[in-house]
Design a protein around this motif. Structure first.
Motif, PDB file in Angstrom:
ATOM      1  N   MET A   1       0.850  -1.179   0.000  1.00 12.98           N
ATOM      2  CA  MET A   1       0.000   0.000   0.000  1.00 12.98           C
ATOM      3  C   MET A   1       0.889   1.232   0.000  1.00 12.98           C
ATOM      4  O   MET A   1       1.878   1.287   0.734  1.00 12.98           O
ATOM      5  CB  MET A   1      -0.888   0.021   1.236  1.00 12.98           C
ATOM      6  CG  MET A   1      -1.866  -1.127   1.327  1.00 12.98           C
ATOM      7  SD  MET A   1      -3.093  -1.098  -0.002  1.00 12.98           S
ATOM      8  CE  MET A   1      -3.928   0.456   0.345  1.00 12.98           C
ATOM      9  N   GLY A   2       0.531   2.184  -0.814  1.00 12.57           N
ATOM     10  CA  GLY A   2       1.307   3.402  -0.900  1.00 12.57           C
ATOM     11  C   GLY A   2       0.448   4.644  -0.724  1.00 12.57           C
ATOM     12  O   GLY A   2      -0.750   4.616  -0.971  1.00 12.57           O
ATOM     13  N   TRP A   3       1.105   5.702  -0.279  1.00 13.30           N
ATOM     14  CA  TRP A   3       0.477   7.022  -0.232  1.00 13.30           C
ATOM     15  C   TRP A   3       1.270   7.944  -1.156  1.00 13.30           C
ATOM     16  O   TRP A   3       2.510   7.973  -1.095  1.00 13.30           O
ATOM     17  CB  TRP A   3       0.478   7.597   1.180  1.00 13.30           C
ATOM     18  CG  TRP A   3      -0.521   6.996   2.097  1.00 13.30           C
ATOM     19  CD1 TRP A   3      -0.305   6.032   3.034  1.00 13.30           C
ATOM     20  CD2 TRP A   3      -1.917   7.324   2.186  1.00 13.30           C
ATOM     21  NE1 TRP A   3      -1.478   5.734   3.691  1.00 13.30           N
ATOM     22  CE2 TRP A   3      -2.482   6.517   3.195  1.00 13.30           C
ATOM     23  CE3 TRP A   3      -2.747   8.230   1.512  1.00 13.30           C
ATOM     24  CZ2 TRP A   3      -3.829   6.583   3.538  1.00 13.30           C
ATOM     25  CZ3 TRP A   3      -4.080   8.290   1.854  1.00 13.30           C
ATOM     26  CH2 TRP A   3      -4.615   7.477   2.857  1.00 13.30           C
ATOM     27  N   PHE A   4       0.544   8.682  -1.963  1.00 18.52           N
ATOM     28  CA  PHE A   4       1.130   9.667  -2.855  1.00 18.52           C
ATOM     29  C   PHE A   4       0.387  10.979  -2.659  1.00 18.52           C
ATOM     30  O   PHE A   4      -0.695  11.006  -2.082  1.00 18.52           O
ATOM     31  CB  PHE A   4       1.006   9.207  -4.310  1.00 18.52           C
ATOM     32  CG  PHE A   4       1.787   7.961  -4.608  1.00 18.52           C
ATOM     33  CD1 PHE A   4       1.298   6.712  -4.250  1.00 18.52           C
ATOM     34  CD2 PHE A   4       3.018   8.036  -5.231  1.00 18.52           C
ATOM     35  CE1 PHE A   4       2.029   5.559  -4.504  1.00 18.52           C
ATOM     36  CE2 PHE A   4       3.747   6.884  -5.494  1.00 18.52           C
ATOM     37  CZ  PHE A   4       3.249   5.656  -5.119  1.00 18.52           C
TER      38      PHE A   4
ATOM     39  N   ARG B   1       2.564  14.405  -9.230  1.00 19.28           N
ATOM     40  CA  ARG B   1       2.299  13.436  -8.175  1.00 19.28           C
ATOM     41  C   ARG B   1       3.636  12.933  -7.619  1.00 19.28           C
ATOM     42  O   ARG B   1       4.552  12.622  -8.387  1.00 19.28           O
ATOM     43  CB  ARG B   1       1.489  12.271  -8.723  1.00 19.28           C
ATOM     44  CG  ARG B   1       1.013  11.304  -7.669  1.00 19.28           C
ATOM     45  CD  ARG B   1       0.007  10.331  -8.254  1.00 19.28           C
ATOM     46  NE  ARG B   1      -1.134  11.023  -8.853  1.00 19.28           N
ATOM     47  CZ  ARG B   1      -2.235  10.425  -9.262  1.00 19.28           C
ATOM     48  NH1 ARG B   1      -2.348   9.103  -9.146  1.00 19.28           N
ATOM     49  NH2 ARG B   1      -3.209  11.103  -9.797  1.00 19.28           N
ATOM     50  N   GLU B   2       3.714  12.853  -6.301  1.00 16.08           N
ATOM     51  CA  GLU B   2       4.952  12.405  -5.696  1.00 16.08           C
ATOM     52  C   GLU B   2       4.686  11.344  -4.641  1.00 16.08           C
ATOM     53  O   GLU B   2       3.641  11.321  -3.999  1.00 16.08           O
ATOM     54  CB  GLU B   2       5.730  13.573  -5.065  1.00 16.08           C
ATOM     55  CG  GLU B   2       5.026  14.238  -3.902  1.00 16.08           C
ATOM     56  CD  GLU B   2       5.921  15.244  -3.191  1.00 16.08           C
ATOM     57  OE1 GLU B   2       7.149  15.245  -3.411  1.00 16.08           O
ATOM     58  OE2 GLU B   2       5.376  16.020  -2.380  1.00 16.08           O
ATOM     59  N   PHE B   3       5.671  10.510  -4.468  1.00 19.29           N
ATOM     60  CA  PHE B   3       5.624   9.452  -3.473  1.00 19.29           C
ATOM     61  C   PHE B   3       5.742  10.035  -2.073  1.00 19.29           C
ATOM     62  O   PHE B   3       6.546  10.942  -1.835  1.00 19.29           O
ATOM     63  CB  PHE B   3       6.768   8.474  -3.728  1.00 19.29           C
ATOM     64  CG  PHE B   3       6.966   7.445  -2.650  1.00 19.29           C
ATOM     65  CD1 PHE B   3       8.026   7.567  -1.766  1.00 19.29           C
ATOM     66  CD2 PHE B   3       6.104   6.373  -2.533  1.00 19.29           C
ATOM     67  CE1 PHE B   3       8.235   6.618  -0.774  1.00 19.29           C
ATOM     68  CE2 PHE B   3       6.299   5.410  -1.553  1.00 19.29           C
ATOM     69  CZ  PHE B   3       7.362   5.541  -0.664  1.00 19.29           C
ATOM     70  N   VAL B   4       4.951   9.499  -1.154  1.00 17.12           N
ATOM     71  CA  VAL B   4       5.041   9.904   0.243  1.00 17.12           C
ATOM     72  C   VAL B   4       5.551   8.749   1.100  1.00 17.12           C
ATOM     73  O   VAL B   4       6.541   8.877   1.812  1.00 17.12           O
ATOM     74  CB  VAL B   4       3.677  10.381   0.778  1.00 17.12           C
ATOM     75  CG1 VAL B   4       3.779  10.715   2.263  1.00 17.12           C
ATOM     76  CG2 VAL B   4       3.185  11.579  -0.018  1.00 17.12           C
TER      77      VAL B   4
ATOM     78  N   TRP C   1       4.838   5.793  -8.867  1.00 19.64           N
ATOM     79  CA  TRP C   1       3.379   5.736  -8.879  1.00 19.64           C
ATOM     80  C   TRP C   1       2.840   5.045 -10.121  1.00 19.64           C
ATOM     81  O   TRP C   1       1.726   4.496 -10.097  1.00 19.64           O
ATOM     82  CB  TRP C   1       2.782   7.132  -8.733  1.00 19.64           C
ATOM     83  CG  TRP C   1       2.972   8.072  -9.892  1.00 19.64           C
ATOM     84  CD1 TRP C   1       3.999   8.947 -10.077  1.00 19.64           C
ATOM     85  CD2 TRP C   1       2.111   8.243 -11.007  1.00 19.64           C
ATOM     86  NE1 TRP C   1       3.824   9.649 -11.225  1.00 19.64           N
ATOM     87  CE2 TRP C   1       2.678   9.249 -11.825  1.00 19.64           C
ATOM     88  CE3 TRP C   1       0.899   7.650 -11.390  1.00 19.64           C
ATOM     89  CZ2 TRP C   1       2.078   9.661 -13.012  1.00 19.64           C
ATOM     90  CZ3 TRP C   1       0.299   8.074 -12.565  1.00 19.64           C
ATOM     91  CH2 TRP C   1       0.894   9.056 -13.365  1.00 19.64           C
ATOM     92  N   LEU C   2       3.594   5.041 -11.164  1.00 22.15           N
ATOM     93  CA  LEU C   2       3.155   4.393 -12.403  1.00 22.15           C
ATOM     94  C   LEU C   2       3.003   2.885 -12.243  1.00 22.15           C
ATOM     95  O   LEU C   2       2.325   2.238 -13.042  1.00 22.15           O
ATOM     96  CB  LEU C   2       4.129   4.704 -13.523  1.00 22.15           C
ATOM     97  CG  LEU C   2       4.179   6.159 -13.972  1.00 22.15           C
ATOM     98  CD1 LEU C   2       5.345   6.374 -14.930  1.00 22.15           C
ATOM     99  CD2 LEU C   2       2.872   6.574 -14.638  1.00 22.15           C
ATOM    100  N   GLU C   3       3.634   2.325 -11.232  1.00 23.09           N
ATOM    101  CA  GLU C   3       3.611   0.877 -11.042  1.00 23.09           C
ATOM    102  C   GLU C   3       2.407   0.401 -10.239  1.00 23.09           C
ATOM    103  O   GLU C   3       2.125  -0.786 -10.206  1.00 23.09           O
ATOM    104  CB  GLU C   3       4.884   0.423 -10.322  1.00 23.09           C
ATOM    105  CG  GLU C   3       6.159   0.670 -11.097  1.00 23.09           C
ATOM    106  CD  GLU C   3       6.322  -0.268 -12.267  1.00 23.09           C
ATOM    107  OE1 GLU C   3       7.139   0.030 -13.160  1.00 23.09           O
ATOM    108  OE2 GLU C   3       5.627  -1.300 -12.311  1.00 23.09           O
ATOM    109  N   TYR C   4       1.710   1.321  -9.596  1.00 24.02           N
ATOM    110  CA  TYR C   4       0.601   0.915  -8.734  1.00 24.02           C
ATOM    111  C   TYR C   4      -0.658   0.690  -9.558  1.00 24.02           C
ATOM    112  O   TYR C   4      -1.040   1.525 -10.382  1.00 24.02           O
ATOM    113  CB  TYR C   4       0.360   1.954  -7.641  1.00 24.02           C
ATOM    114  CG  TYR C   4       1.372   1.852  -6.528  1.00 24.02           C
ATOM    115  CD1 TYR C   4       2.661   2.362  -6.691  1.00 24.02           C
ATOM    116  CD2 TYR C   4       1.054   1.238  -5.327  1.00 24.02           C
ATOM    117  CE1 TYR C   4       3.594   2.254  -5.678  1.00 24.02           C
ATOM    118  CE2 TYR C   4       1.982   1.138  -4.305  1.00 24.02           C
ATOM    119  CZ  TYR C   4       3.251   1.644  -4.490  1.00 24.02           C
ATOM    120  OH  TYR C   4       4.172   1.531  -3.478  1.00 24.02           O
TER     121      TYR C   4
END
Length: 120
Positions: A33-36, A44-47, A104-107
């Motif tokens: 699970m990711g937050w951006f 858009r950036e990774f958090v 983010w492109l991988e999610y």
């Protein structure tokens, strides 16, 4: 698969918020699970992200944000402390069944986002 993010709002600098992202439609516990976030006029950036056992943070939030997951509730959390005006953005949660990382492109799956506004 559905991801429902919540918990955003308006807060003063130095304050705290906790974001939640509830997942449905799949077995949650084994996936990353990711937050951006995406601020006004920004990309858009990774958090942060959490795999089954590891957590990841972008440098600008280390020591201030904490990601966690409750597999029984199919929910991932982002506790945000010491918020700064530059944290203002729409925050998105994302899930991927295979990828672990910050791109983010991988999610594969995305929630609708929740807006965080930090006033100075």
């Amino acid at each position: 698969v559905q991801l429902q993010a919540s918990g955003g709002g308006l807060v003063q600098a130095g304050g705290s918020l906790r974001l939640s992202c509830a997942a449905s439609g799949l077995t949650f516990s084994t996936y990353t699970m990711g937050w951006f976030r995406q601020g006004p006029g920004k990309e858009r950036e990774f958090v942060s992200a959490i795999s089954r056992t590891l957590t990841y943070y972008t440098d600008s939030v280390k020591g201030r944000f904490t990601i966690s997951r409750d597999n029984a509730q199919n929910t991932v959390y982002l506790q945000m402390n010491s918020l700064k005006p530059e944290d203002t953005a729409r925050y998105y949660c994302a899930l991927d069944r295979f990828y672990v990382g910050s791109n983010w492109l991988e999610y594969e799956y995305w929630g609708q986002g929740t807006l965080v506004t930090v006033s100075s």
